[in-house]
Design a protein around this motif. Structure first.
Motif, PDB file in Angstrom:
ATOM      1  N   UNK A  60       0.866  -1.179   0.000  1.00 51.72           N
ATOM      2  CA  UNK A  60       0.000   0.000   0.000  1.00 51.72           C
ATOM      3  C   UNK A  60       0.905   1.232   0.000  1.00 51.72           C
ATOM      4  N   UNK A  61       0.713   2.089  -0.978  1.00 48.84           N
ATOM      5  CA  UNK A  61       1.640   3.209  -1.148  1.00 48.84           C
ATOM      6  C   UNK A  61       0.979   4.319  -1.957  1.00 48.84           C
ATOM      7  N   UNK A  62       1.527   5.511  -1.816  1.00 48.28           N
ATOM      8  CA  UNK A  62       1.016   6.627  -2.607  1.00 48.28           C
ATOM      9  C   UNK A  62       1.740   7.908  -2.261  1.00 48.28           C
ATOM     10  N   UNK A  63       1.230   8.978  -2.823  1.00 48.38           N
ATOM     11  CA  UNK A  63       1.868  10.283  -2.703  1.00 48.38           C
ATOM     12  C   UNK A  63       1.437  11.027  -1.440  1.00 48.38           C
ATOM     13  N   UNK A  64       2.372  11.767  -0.907  1.00 54.03           N
ATOM     14  CA  UNK A  64       2.110  12.678   0.196  1.00 54.03           C
ATOM     15  C   UNK A  64       1.226  13.800  -0.329  1.00 54.03           C
ATOM     16  N   UNK A  65       0.163  14.126   0.413  1.00 52.88           N
ATOM     17  CA  UNK A  65      -0.736  15.199   0.008  1.00 52.88           C
ATOM     18  C   UNK A  65      -0.498  16.429   0.874  1.00 52.88           C
ATOM     19  N   UNK A  66      -0.854  17.603   0.353  1.00 51.73           N
ATOM     20  CA  UNK A  66      -0.643  18.836   1.119  1.00 51.73           C
ATOM     21  C   UNK A  66      -1.315  18.780   2.484  1.00 51.73           C
ATOM     22  N   UNK A  67      -0.601  19.243   3.497  1.00 52.59           N
ATOM     23  CA  UNK A  67      -1.151  19.363   4.836  1.00 52.59           C
ATOM     24  C   UNK A  67      -1.116  18.116   5.690  1.00 52.59           C
ATOM     25  N   UNK A  68      -0.623  16.980   5.174  1.00 50.20           N
ATOM     26  CA  UNK A  68      -0.587  15.777   6.002  1.00 50.20           C
ATOM     27  C   UNK A  68       0.851  15.405   6.326  1.00 50.20           C
TER      28      UNK A  68
END
Length: 150
Positions: free
Chosen positions: A36-44
């Protein structure tokens, strides 16, 4: 002046009964396996991103336990981007089988290290096997390494 910036991603190594939680997905037109993986989103925070991505891709709620590693995957013939991947060890807490999974997710699987090795041509990137290998080698770093400044 060219502005260069790596793509920051997070991933979860979730182990249960000597099996790893894996995502079967479509990436660049082919079926692949990934943590399970993905991109860092703004504000987290990085940890929040890992928990969110795991839930969205698998329906599992997880708890971050430790940092497994920080990996840089430079451009090569199959892609032109540099990825900076932060991989966490996580514990599975609960599963929502009714959770709608992210677009492109074909299913989830619990696979052994040997099954991952046997499926190396199906792995989304070399980061997948390296993260599992590092986890099994006992690489764990405290979450206190991360500091989010406001």
């Amino acid at each position: 002046m060219t502005v260069w910036k790596p793509h920051v991603t997070v991933a979860a190594v979730v182990e249960r009964a000597n099996r790893f939680l894996m995502v079967e997905e479509t990436a660049e037109g082919r079926r692949v396996l990934n943590q399970p993986a993905g991109h860092l989103e703004p504000g987290e925070s990085l940890l929040e991103a890992m928990v969110r991505e795991t839930r969205e891709e698998t329906g599992w709620e997880v708890e971050g336990l430790a940092l497994v590693g920080i990996y840089r995957w430079p451009p090569h013939p199959n892609h032109s981007k540099t990825f900076l991947r932060v991989t966490f060890a996580a514990r599975a807490l609960s599963h929502n089988p009714h959770q709608a999974l992210d677009k492109g997710i074909l299913g989830t699987h619990w696979l052994t290290r040997d099954e991952l090795t046997a499926a190396v041509e199906w792995l989304r990137s070399p980061l997948v096997l390296q993260s599992a290998t590092d986890y099994l080698a006992g690489r764990r770093y405290p979450l206190e390494l991360f500091r989010d400044l406001e």
